[in-house]
Design a protein around this motif. Structure first.
Motif, PDB file in Angstrom:
ATOM      1  N   MET A   1       0.826  -1.209   0.000  1.00 51.34           N
ATOM      2  CA  MET A   1       0.000   0.000   0.000  1.00 51.34           C
ATOM      3  C   MET A   1       0.864   1.263   0.000  1.00 51.34           C
ATOM      4  O   MET A   1       0.523   2.263  -0.622  1.00 51.34           O
ATOM      5  CB  MET A   1      -0.919   0.004   1.227  1.00 51.34           C
ATOM      6  CG  MET A   1      -2.004  -1.051   1.191  1.00 51.34           C
ATOM      7  SD  MET A   1      -3.260  -0.750  -0.067  1.00 51.34           S
ATOM      8  CE  MET A   1      -4.483  -1.959   0.414  1.00 51.34           C
ATOM      9  N   ARG A  15      -6.507   4.451   6.105  1.00 48.85           N
ATOM     10  CA  ARG A  15      -6.100   3.420   5.155  1.00 48.85           C
ATOM     11  C   ARG A  15      -7.276   2.530   4.741  1.00 48.85           C
ATOM     12  O   ARG A  15      -7.243   1.890   3.689  1.00 48.85           O
ATOM     13  CB  ARG A  15      -5.007   2.547   5.759  1.00 48.85           C
ATOM     14  CG  ARG A  15      -3.579   3.125   5.623  1.00 48.85           C
ATOM     15  CD  ARG A  15      -3.068   2.927   4.204  1.00 48.85           C
ATOM     16  NE  ARG A  15      -1.684   3.309   4.080  1.00 48.85           N
ATOM     17  CZ  ARG A  15      -0.654   2.497   4.304  1.00 48.85           C
ATOM     18  NH1 ARG A  15      -0.874   1.251   4.706  1.00 48.85           N
ATOM     19  NH2 ARG A  15       0.564   2.923   4.124  1.00 48.85           N
ATOM     20  N   GLU A  16      -8.306   2.469   5.579  1.00 47.22           N
ATOM     21  CA  GLU A  16      -9.453   1.618   5.258  1.00 47.22           C
ATOM     22  C   GLU A  16     -10.154   2.094   3.985  1.00 47.22           C
ATOM     23  O   GLU A  16     -10.734   1.293   3.256  1.00 47.22           O
ATOM     24  CB  GLU A  16     -10.442   1.603   6.426  1.00 47.22           C
ATOM     25  CG  GLU A  16      -9.920   0.865   7.650  1.00 47.22           C
ATOM     26  CD  GLU A  16     -10.944   0.799   8.761  1.00 47.22           C
ATOM     27  OE1 GLU A  16     -12.067   1.338   8.579  1.00 47.22           O
ATOM     28  OE2 GLU A  16     -10.636   0.193   9.816  1.00 47.22           O
ATOM     29  N   GLU A  19      -8.213   0.567   1.133  1.00 49.16           N
ATOM     30  CA  GLU A  19      -8.508  -0.868   1.055  1.00 49.16           C
ATOM     31  C   GLU A  19      -9.886  -1.096   0.443  1.00 49.16           C
ATOM     32  O   GLU A  19     -10.067  -1.988  -0.390  1.00 49.16           O
ATOM     33  CB  GLU A  19      -8.450  -1.500   2.441  1.00 49.16           C
ATOM     34  CG  GLU A  19      -8.734  -3.001   2.429  1.00 49.16           C
ATOM     35  CD  GLU A  19      -8.661  -3.629   3.806  1.00 49.16           C
ATOM     36  OE1 GLU A  19      -9.076  -4.797   3.958  1.00 49.16           O
ATOM     37  OE2 GLU A  19      -8.193  -2.953   4.743  1.00 49.16           O
ATOM     38  N   THR A  23     -11.176  -3.168  -3.204  1.00 43.71           N
ATOM     39  CA  THR A  23     -11.915  -4.407  -2.966  1.00 43.71           C
ATOM     40  C   THR A  23     -13.004  -4.613  -4.014  1.00 43.71           C
ATOM     41  O   THR A  23     -14.017  -3.912  -4.034  1.00 43.71           O
ATOM     42  CB  THR A  23     -12.560  -4.392  -1.565  1.00 43.71           C
ATOM     43  OG1 THR A  23     -11.543  -4.197  -0.575  1.00 43.71           O
ATOM     44  CG2 THR A  23     -13.278  -5.702  -1.292  1.00 43.71           C
TER      45      THR A  23
END
Length: 224
Positions: A1, A15-16, A19, A23
């Motif tokens: 990342m 950071r989520e 992510e 996805t």
């Protein structure tokens, strides 16, 4: 990342969000609710990208009429352009895919890569605001502005000119299907020459799918 953040020139506070942007729905489905797909972010990113590009072209080219502005914007935000961005970022390496999509070559699938670019732009916007998203769009997309103005990607017109070199040629575009929710629907089009299929394409709109079908047809016919 971290490497992806370096390429973007942006460090996430959350950071989520990044992510989530990476996805794919196939992975989200297999996670049994633990992960959320990037489809909502893609929806937002599409609008952000369109607005930033339109604003830039409007302010930067007061001499261009509406039709030309529309054409250049389409060239800059089309799937082909976004796939080039994904490749520059090596985005396919970071995607979270389900086992079936992984086995089917999803990391290199143009539609998945293009959607991920839009999702990442939305994630940057939510994390750092429109200014941060604009910087990335400037770096990876608006840098192609001159190309978009000088070299319109109108494959339908180019295909028409190619086949008209012989008299009696008839082109016909056929919508053969569509899939996905309304905010992320994809259309599939075939183009026939004198009743015989010569190219297929897909896109976020019927017009984009027709352009991609025409591009495929040109590649096939040029080899003859």
């Amino acid at each position: 990342m971290t490497t992806l953040e370096e390429k973007l020139g942006y460090q996430f506070q959350n950071r989520e969000l990044l992510e989530n942007a990476l996805t794919h729905s196939s992975c989200a489905n297999e996670s049994r609710g633990k992960l959320q797909s990037n489809e909502r972010l893609e929806f937002l990113g599409d609008s952000i990208l369109g607005m930033v590009v339109a604003d830039h072209l409007y302010r930067g080219h007061p001499d261009l009429p509406e039709g030309e502005l529309t054409r250049v914007r389409a060239a800059l935000v089309c799937e082909e352009s976004l796939v080039e961005v994904a490749q520059a970022l090596d985005l396919g390496s970071y995607l979270l895919l389900g086992k079936g999509e992984e086995a089917g070559g999803g990391r290199t699938r143009p539609s998945i890569q293009a959607d991920a670019v839009e999702a990442v732009l939305a994630a940057v916007y939510l994390d750092g605001g429109i200014g941060s998203a604009r910087k990335i769009i400037q770096k990876y997309i608006l840098c192609r502005e001159i190309e978009g103005i000088a070299s319109p990607r109108d494959y339908k017109t180019a295909l028409q000119e190619l086949v008209q070199r012989e008299s009696g040629q008839v082109l016909k575009y056929r919508l053969v299907g569509s899939q996905g929710p309304d905010h992320a629907k994809r259309f599939f089009v075939d183009v026939d020459l004198n009743g015989e299929p010569v190219g297929s394409g897909e896109g976020h709109s019927k017009k984009e799918a027709e352009q991609m079908a025409a591009k495929a047809a040109m590649a096939k016919l040029s080899k003859k």
